[in-house]
Scaffold this motif. Structure first.
Motif, mmCIF file in Angstrom:
data_model
loop_
_atom_site.group_PDB
_atom_site.id
_atom_site.type_symbol
_atom_site.label_atom_id
_atom_site.label_comp_id
_atom_site.label_asym_id
_atom_site.label_seq_id
_atom_site.Cartn_x
_atom_site.Cartn_y
_atom_site.Cartn_z
ATOM 1 N N GLY A 254 -29.348 -4.973 18.327
ATOM 2 C CA GLY A 254 -28.778 -4.742 19.570
ATOM 3 C C GLY A 254 -27.125 -4.958 19.480
ATOM 4 N N GLU A 255 -26.614 -5.753 18.441
ATOM 5 C CA GLU A 255 -25.417 -6.045 18.438
ATOM 6 C C GLU A 255 -24.430 -4.737 18.304
ATOM 7 O OE1 GLU A 255 -25.035 -10.444 16.229
ATOM 8 O OE2 GLU A 255 -26.898 -8.998 15.566
ATOM 9 N N VAL A 256 -23.108 -5.022 18.705
ATOM 10 C CA VAL A 256 -22.154 -3.774 18.886
ATOM 11 C C VAL A 256 -21.283 -4.251 17.577
ATOM 12 C CG1 VAL A 256 -20.245 -2.653 20.060
ATOM 13 C CG2 VAL A 256 -22.420 -3.317 21.288
ATOM 14 N N THR A 257 -21.137 -3.214 16.720
ATOM 15 C CA THR A 257 -20.150 -3.432 15.642
ATOM 16 C C THR A 257 -18.690 -3.185 15.984
ATOM 17 O OG1 THR A 257 -22.116 -2.114 14.279
ATOM 18 C CG2 THR A 257 -19.899 -2.299 13.530
ATOM 19 N N PRO A 258 -18.043 -4.082 15.397
ATOM 20 C CA PRO A 258 -16.696 -3.951 15.823
ATOM 21 C C PRO A 258 -15.867 -2.913 15.169
ATOM 22 C CG PRO A 258 -16.872 -5.570 13.934
ATOM 23 C CD PRO A 258 -18.523 -5.121 14.265
ATOM 24 N N LEU A 259 -16.295 -1.776 15.853
ATOM 25 C CA LEU A 259 -15.677 -0.774 15.396
ATOM 26 C C LEU A 259 -14.281 -0.385 15.231
ATOM 27 C CD1 LEU A 259 -17.265 1.892 14.053
ATOM 28 C CD2 LEU A 259 -17.092 2.908 16.282
ATOM 29 N N ALA A 260 -13.472 -0.783 16.158
ATOM 30 C CA ALA A 260 -12.200 -0.501 16.468
ATOM 31 C C ALA A 260 -11.451 -1.246 15.262
ATOM 32 C CB ALA A 260 -11.669 -1.235 17.646
ATOM 33 N N GLN A 261 -12.093 -2.780 14.699
ATOM 34 C CA GLN A 261 -11.248 -3.430 13.719
ATOM 35 C C GLN A 261 -11.769 -2.665 12.438
ATOM 36 O OE1 GLN A 261 -13.015 -4.603 16.323
ATOM 37 N NE2 GLN A 261 -12.745 -6.752 16.441
ATOM 38 N N ILE A 262 -12.634 -1.953 12.152
ATOM 39 C CA ILE A 262 -13.025 -1.356 10.902
ATOM 40 C C ILE A 262 -12.280 -0.008 10.730
ATOM 41 C CG2 ILE A 262 -14.929 -0.250 9.837
ATOM 42 C CD1 ILE A 262 -17.016 -1.838 11.160
ATOM 43 N N VAL A 263 -12.150 0.580 12.050
ATOM 44 C CA VAL A 263 -11.164 1.915 12.026
ATOM 45 C C VAL A 263 -9.684 1.510 11.286
ATOM 46 C CG1 VAL A 263 -10.195 3.709 13.232
ATOM 47 C CG2 VAL A 263 -12.528 3.227 13.591
ATOM 48 N N ALA A 264 -9.249 0.481 12.074
ATOM 49 C CA ALA A 264 -7.888 -0.059 11.442
ATOM 50 C C ALA A 264 -8.198 -0.427 10.108
ATOM 51 C CB ALA A 264 -7.635 -1.384 12.552
ATOM 52 N N LEU A 265 -8.797 -1.177 9.714
ATOM 53 C CA LEU A 265 -8.999 -1.406 8.349
ATOM 54 C C LEU A 265 -9.000 -0.418 7.188
ATOM 55 C CD1 LEU A 265 -11.724 -4.521 7.984
ATOM 56 C CD2 LEU A 265 -9.171 -4.840 7.576
ATOM 57 N N ALA A 266 -10.043 0.669 7.717
ATOM 58 C CA ALA A 266 -10.232 1.796 6.906
ATOM 59 C C ALA A 266 -9.183 2.661 6.756
ATOM 60 C CB ALA A 266 -11.433 2.598 7.268
ATOM 61 N N HIS A 267 -8.472 2.961 8.101
ATOM 62 C CA HIS A 267 -7.022 3.896 8.148
ATOM 63 C C HIS A 267 -6.002 3.315 7.464
ATOM 64 C CE1 HIS A 267 -8.829 6.615 11.514
ATOM 65 N NE2 HIS A 267 -9.499 6.474 10.645
ATOM 66 N N SER A 268 -6.012 2.047 7.446
ATOM 67 C CA SER A 268 -4.717 1.547 6.759
ATOM 68 C C SER A 268 -4.841 1.560 5.158
ATOM 69 C CB SER A 268 -4.681 -0.073 7.181
ATOM 70 O OG SER A 268 -5.682 -0.751 6.525
ATOM 71 N N ARG A 269 -5.967 1.817 4.785
ATOM 72 C CA ARG A 269 -6.066 2.119 3.245
ATOM 73 C C ARG A 269 -6.653 3.537 2.862
ATOM 74 N NH1 ARG A 269 -7.141 -2.863 5.197
ATOM 75 N NH2 ARG A 269 -6.894 -4.519 3.956
ATOM 76 N N ARG B 12 -30.873 -11.774 14.896
ATOM 77 C CA ARG B 12 -29.373 -11.714 15.153
ATOM 78 C C ARG B 12 -29.057 -11.288 13.858
ATOM 79 N NH1 ARG B 12 -25.979 -15.132 19.493
ATOM 80 N NH2 ARG B 12 -24.639 -13.717 18.345
ATOM 81 N N ILE B 13 -27.790 -10.504 13.541
ATOM 82 C CA ILE B 13 -27.140 -10.284 12.565
ATOM 83 C C ILE B 13 -25.913 -11.269 12.265
ATOM 84 C CG2 ILE B 13 -25.578 -8.629 11.172
ATOM 85 C CD1 ILE B 13 -27.262 -6.344 12.289
ATOM 86 N N TRP B 14 -25.212 -11.586 13.321
ATOM 87 C CA TRP B 14 -23.932 -12.133 13.323
ATOM 88 C C TRP B 14 -23.983 -13.486 14.230
ATOM 89 C CZ3 TRP B 14 -22.396 -6.900 14.120
ATOM 90 C CH2 TRP B 14 -22.148 -6.353 12.756
ATOM 91 N N ASP B 15 -23.497 -14.526 13.714
ATOM 92 C CA ASP B 15 -23.621 -15.604 14.694
ATOM 93 C C ASP B 15 -22.571 -15.753 15.977
ATOM 94 O OD1 ASP B 15 -25.789 -16.726 12.984
ATOM 95 O OD2 ASP B 15 -24.141 -17.913 11.805
ATOM 96 N N ASP B 16 -21.639 -15.094 15.712
ATOM 97 C CA ASP B 16 -20.343 -15.131 16.732
ATOM 98 C C ASP B 16 -20.339 -13.577 17.437
ATOM 99 O OD1 ASP B 16 -19.721 -13.336 14.522
ATOM 100 O OD2 ASP B 16 -17.704 -14.286 14.402
ATOM 101 N N SER B 17 -21.250 -12.643 17.331
ATOM 102 C CA SER B 17 -21.170 -11.344 18.019
ATOM 103 C C SER B 17 -21.222 -11.782 19.444
ATOM 104 C CB SER B 17 -22.357 -10.477 17.825
ATOM 105 O OG SER B 17 -23.626 -11.040 18.084
ATOM 106 N N THR B 18 -20.640 -10.909 20.356
ATOM 107 C CA THR B 18 -20.779 -11.196 21.921
ATOM 108 C C THR B 18 -21.102 -9.878 22.588
ATOM 109 O OG1 THR B 18 -18.412 -10.563 22.226
ATOM 110 C CG2 THR B 18 -18.819 -12.782 21.729
ATOM 111 N N GLU B 19 -21.006 -8.781 21.983
ATOM 112 C CA GLU B 19 -21.355 -7.606 22.985
ATOM 113 C C GLU B 19 -22.896 -6.988 22.429
ATOM 114 O OE1 GLU B 19 -19.388 -3.434 24.374
ATOM 115 O OE2 GLU B 19 -18.264 -4.703 22.761
ATOM 116 N N THR B 20 -23.583 -6.507 23.244
ATOM 117 C CA THR B 20 -24.803 -6.085 22.714
ATOM 118 C C THR B 20 -25.054 -4.843 23.770
ATOM 119 O OG1 THR B 20 -26.046 -7.681 24.331
ATOM 120 C CG2 THR B 20 -25.757 -8.222 22.091
ATOM 121 N N ILE B 21 -26.247 -4.314 23.383
ATOM 122 C CA ILE B 21 -26.757 -3.102 24.114
ATOM 123 C C ILE B 21 -28.164 -3.434 24.555
ATOM 124 C CG2 ILE B 21 -25.451 -1.196 22.843
ATOM 125 C CD1 ILE B 21 -28.035 -0.555 21.490
ATOM 126 N N GLY B 22 -28.828 -2.709 25.327
ATOM 127 C CA GLY B 22 -30.147 -2.958 25.884
ATOM 128 C C GLY B 22 -31.422 -3.072 24.972
#
Length: 466
Positions: A189-204, A336-346
């Motif tokens: 249920g952890e939310v992927t940091p999509l905005a950061q991934i988009v920034a990484l990908a687009h910059s490359r 859990r996947i990540w120890d530091d994730s904070t946003e989840t779904i239901g």
């Protein structure tokens, strides 16, 4: 962590909704008052905690289909009144989906059967010489299609920050055409940091595809704001279980790719020697479309979009907190996947040490009328890396139609299981753990094996290792 698909904070405080609003479902669903028989006799209201697999239909979706069904006809090119009405409704549905995901004006909306269908379509649209990068946390639908072509899999780290660093390193190692990631994990249920991934990908110079099968029913989507290039999701997880899905994204790749299906509707002209294919979306929608499924999905999109901003996230935050706190009090291991994730779904996936998850699920269904999911949830690589085991785990998931009572019933039933054990016998078989005997009956219209006797059929489902 920033929100999955929005550029700003769309959350609302729990107090702004009021406790009464948080205690009751946000939208009505078909089957919300379904009665489930129990092995010990009697019945109870069915507690559906398996939304992440297939969500129930919204009542407004069922009503919309009832309204539209008399006009059902083939769409496009029909001169008849019903055909013209349905064509208009069908194309209006495309606009509804586009608004729901925050698509750019020039994005194509292609209707598919499900998320898996959409991702396989997308796999054929990546330029032939382009490599695809993805994480090892993906659902098989966002893992297997890419493996038929040049690809690399990045192992997610134990933290979000390190996972992003690994993705950046992989992108720097050599160029890729596409980064394909889930919007939210169907396991944790952890939310992927999509905005950061988009920034990484687009910059490359890479594009990003988001598998939004799990995030679309729970989070606001905004492709234009986040820069996501392609997005795939399914109606059956979005409260429209009628066999529809969608791939939304950049037209250039979609128009340059070979048609996903070859047949009527995808062409401009055909001779015995040549075919001139049309452009997207029709290029990838050959054959008679699932008109009613598309109408249902659009109705669900409109209904979810009409909820107060942040209401869904605020309510799910409270329900999941209630669930996780209760499970941890029982000694359950929360996946859990990540120890530091904070946003989840239901949803939450868990295990009870020393207890077979499939037996526990059979007990919950047979003695308490509670539906959960067990298995490895089509995420075998993630389970293997985390050492969760082949027997899988238990997943409880909920959504806009879930009453708070369902969470409490699950926790109460698990408490009784751990303290007293099942009140019934359960036998392992190739169909999973079965209550023995099983006196529950299916509806007469659901009989598929007359030899099982009048109305008698085992209700326990086989274990899902998918």
């Amino acid at each position: 962590m920033t929100s999955n698909f929005t550029s700003g904070d769309s959350s609302v405080s729990d107090g702004s909704l009021g406790s009464a609003a948080l205690d009751r479902p946000l939208l009505s669903v078909v089957g919300g008052d379904l009665r489930a028989p129990l092995v010990q006799g009697g019945d109870v209201r069915y507690a559906n905690l398996d939304y992440a697999a297939s969500a129930p239909a919204l009542t407004v979706v069922a009503d919309r289909l009832t309204e539209v069904l008399p006009y059902y006809a083939s769409v496009h090119r029909g001169a008849g009144y019903a055909s013209q009405v349905m064509t208009s409704v069908f194309e209006a549905a495309r606009a509804s989906v586009s608004r729901f995901v925050g698509a750019r004006p020039d994005d194509a909306v292609i209707f598919t059967r499900c998320t898996t269908d959409a991702l396989n379509l997308a796999a054929g649209c990546v330029p032939a010489d382009g490599e695809v990068l993805f994480l090892d946390i993906e659902h098989h639908a966002n893992l297997l299609p890419w493996r038929a072509r040049a690809h690399r899999c990045v192992e997610a780290a134990d933290t979000v920050a390190e996972t992003l660093a690994r993705l950046a390193a992989a992108l720097d190692e050599r160029p890729v055409a596409l980064v394909a990631v889930t919007g939210a994990s169907n396991v944790s249920g952890e939310v992927t940091p999509l905005a950061q991934i988009v920034a990484l990908a687009h910059s490359r110079g890479a594009r990003v595809l988001a598998d939004a099968a799990q995030s679309a029913p729970h989070l606001p989507l905004d492709m234009a704001a986040t820069g996501v290039d392609f997005l795939a999701f399914a109606g059956h997880k979005l409260y429209a279980p009628f066999g529809s899905g969608a791939l939304v994204g950049r037209r250039d790749w979609l128009d340059a790719a070979e048609p996903f299906l070859r047949g009527g509707g995808a062409v401009k002209n055909v001779s015995l020697d040549e075919v001139t294919w049309t452009t997207s979306p029709q290029r990838h929608e050959a054959g008679s479309p699932n008109v009613l499924g598309v109408v249902a999905m659009a109705a669900a999109c409109d209904a979810l979009a009409g909820l107060p901003a942040g209401a869904m996230q605020a309510r799910e935050h409270l329900l999941r907190g209630r669930l996780v706190d209760g499970l941890e009090a029982l000694g359950a291991q929360i996946f859990r996947i990540w120890d530091d994730s904070t946003e989840t779904i239901g949803l939450a996936t868990f295990s009870l040490d020393g207890h077979d998850p499939n037996r526990v699920a059979a007990y919950l269904s047979a003695e308490h009328g509670i539906g959960v999911r067990t298995g490895r949830f089509c995420a075998h690589p993630l389970f293997a890396r985390k050492g969760y085991g082949r027997e899988g785990a238990i997943r409880a998931s909920f959504g806009v139609g879930s009453p708070t009572e369902d969470i409490d019933r699950l926790l109460d039933a698990l408490t009784r299981y751990l303290k007293e054990g099942p009140a019934w016998e359960y036998t392992p078989s190739d169909k999973g753990w079965l209550p023995t005997p099983d006196p529950r009956v299916w509806p007469a219209w659901a009989q598929v094996n007359p030899a099982a006797g009048p109305g008698l059929s085992p209700c326990a489902a086989p274990p899902s290792l998918g």
